[in-house]
Design a protein around this motif. Structure first.
Motif, PDB file in Angstrom:
ATOM      1  N   GLN A  11     -11.352  39.191 -40.813  1.00  0.00           N
ATOM      2  CA  GLN A  11     -12.033  37.956 -40.448  1.00  0.00           C
ATOM      3  C   GLN A  11     -11.110  36.752 -40.407  1.00  0.00           C
ATOM      4  N   GLU A  12      -9.833  36.942 -40.686  1.00  0.00           N
ATOM      5  CA  GLU A  12      -8.910  35.815 -40.694  1.00  0.00           C
ATOM      6  C   GLU A  12      -8.772  35.212 -39.298  1.00  0.00           C
ATOM      7  N   LYS A  13      -8.434  33.933 -39.272  1.00  0.00           N
ATOM      8  CA  LYS A  13      -8.368  33.189 -38.020  1.00  0.00           C
ATOM      9  C   LYS A  13      -7.153  33.603 -37.191  1.00  0.00           C
ATOM     10  N   ASP A  14      -7.307  33.493 -35.852  1.00  0.00           N
ATOM     11  CA  ASP A  14      -6.216  33.726 -34.896  1.00  0.00           C
ATOM     12  C   ASP A  14      -5.667  35.148 -34.936  1.00  0.00           C
ATOM     13  N   LYS A  15      -6.519  36.112 -35.212  1.00  0.00           N
ATOM     14  CA  LYS A  15      -6.099  37.508 -35.183  1.00  0.00           C
ATOM     15  C   LYS A  15      -6.380  38.084 -33.803  1.00  0.00           C
ATOM     16  N   ALA A 200     -15.369  20.057 -32.986  1.00  0.00           N
ATOM     17  CA  ALA A 200     -15.351  20.801 -34.254  1.00  0.00           C
ATOM     18  C   ALA A 200     -14.491  22.058 -34.173  1.00  0.00           C
ATOM     19  N   LEU A 201     -14.429  22.673 -32.985  1.00  0.00           N
ATOM     20  CA  LEU A 201     -13.757  23.964 -32.852  1.00  0.00           C
ATOM     21  C   LEU A 201     -12.327  23.864 -32.342  1.00  0.00           C
ATOM     22  N   THR A 202     -11.969  22.746 -31.687  1.00  0.00           N
ATOM     23  CA  THR A 202     -10.640  22.655 -31.106  1.00  0.00           C
ATOM     24  C   THR A 202      -9.560  22.562 -32.179  1.00  0.00           C
ATOM     25  N   GLU A 203      -8.403  23.078 -31.866  1.00  0.00           N
ATOM     26  CA  GLU A 203      -7.254  22.989 -32.761  1.00  0.00           C
ATOM     27  C   GLU A 203      -6.332  21.846 -32.358  1.00  0.00           C
ATOM     28  N   ASN A 204      -6.638  21.184 -31.242  1.00  0.00           N
ATOM     29  CA  ASN A 204      -5.829  20.054 -30.790  1.00  0.00           C
ATOM     30  C   ASN A 204      -6.117  18.825 -31.644  1.00  0.00           C
TER      31      ASN A 204
END
Length: 225
Positions: A11-15, A200-204
């Motif tokens: 469940q880790e992010k960016d996998k 909320a979801l963007t990484e920018n």
């Protein structure tokens, strides 16, 4: 505990799908080792079993571990069939089974097998590409590969990169939406909710200094008086 650990790891992010496959394969290999340990009544990884001296209990636990292994094989059967393709994309320069991998790619992505073999051979022997990839087993260098020189393999790499390896993004979006559109903000329109979710979801990260420079500060005249 072991199942919870692998669940959190997946469940880790960016996998991506390659990371997921590596985690699953490592877990299955570890589980086979644990199975042999239980058979031999070696309980270093299962300390609570030390309290049980009944041989029948160990047999039942071995059966349960076997069921878990079978279930993992069943659930991830499709990913296992793609393992040779994913391994090639991660580091193609040591590949020795070009015909097998090209056949798998041809079946999965509906491409001409002979053309795929030709591109794979060129990639394996591409000195500049190997130097660019370095010694790291990663698929990230595919983004800089020429689509004109390797059109089929480039397309395959892009499609595999686009695979959703988990439901993390979907679950994260629903969690944020539940927080944003609460009973205290029921008048939000769909457009407003969509904009809030994007934020909320963007990484920018916005460059607030540039935004501030684009706007002129207007001092209050009443304050000057």
């Amino acid at each position: 505990m072991h199942l919870n650990d692998i669940n959190l790891e997946l469940q880790e992010k960016d996998k991506n799908i390659v990371d997921m496959m590596s985690c699953i394969n490592a877990f299955k290999r570890k589980w086979k080792l644990l199975k042999e340990e239980i058979k031999n009544k070696d309980c270093r990884n299962f300390p609570t079993l030390l309290l049980q001296q009944n041989s029948e209990s160990f047999v039942s636990y071995v059966n349960e571990v076997t069921k878990i292994l079978s279930e993992f094989e069943r659930r991830f059967e499709d990913i296992n069939k793609m393992e040779n393709i994913l391994s090639f994309l991660s580091y193609p320069f040591t590949c020795t089974n070009v015909h097998e991998i090209s056949s798998s790619c041809s079946n999965y992505f509906n491409m001409e097998c002979t053309a795929l073999e030709d591109e794979m051979l060129k990639i394996i022997l591409d000195i500049n590409l190997k130097a660019r990839a370095g010694n790291s087993h990663s698929y990230s260098y595919w983004s800089s590969i020429s689509e004109i020189k390797y059109p089929f393999m480039k397309q395959i790499a892009l499609q595999i990169t686009a695979f959703f390896a988990s439901t993390y993004l979907c679950e994260s979006a629903f969690s944020h939406m539940k927080t944003i559109k609460s009973k205290y903000r029921t008048r939000l329109t769909n457009d407003q909710l969509t904009a809030c979710l994007h934020l909320a979801l963007t990484e920018n990260i916005p460059n607030y200094e540039n935004f501030a420079e684009d706007h002129q500060c207007h001092a209050s005249t009443s304050a000057l008086k």
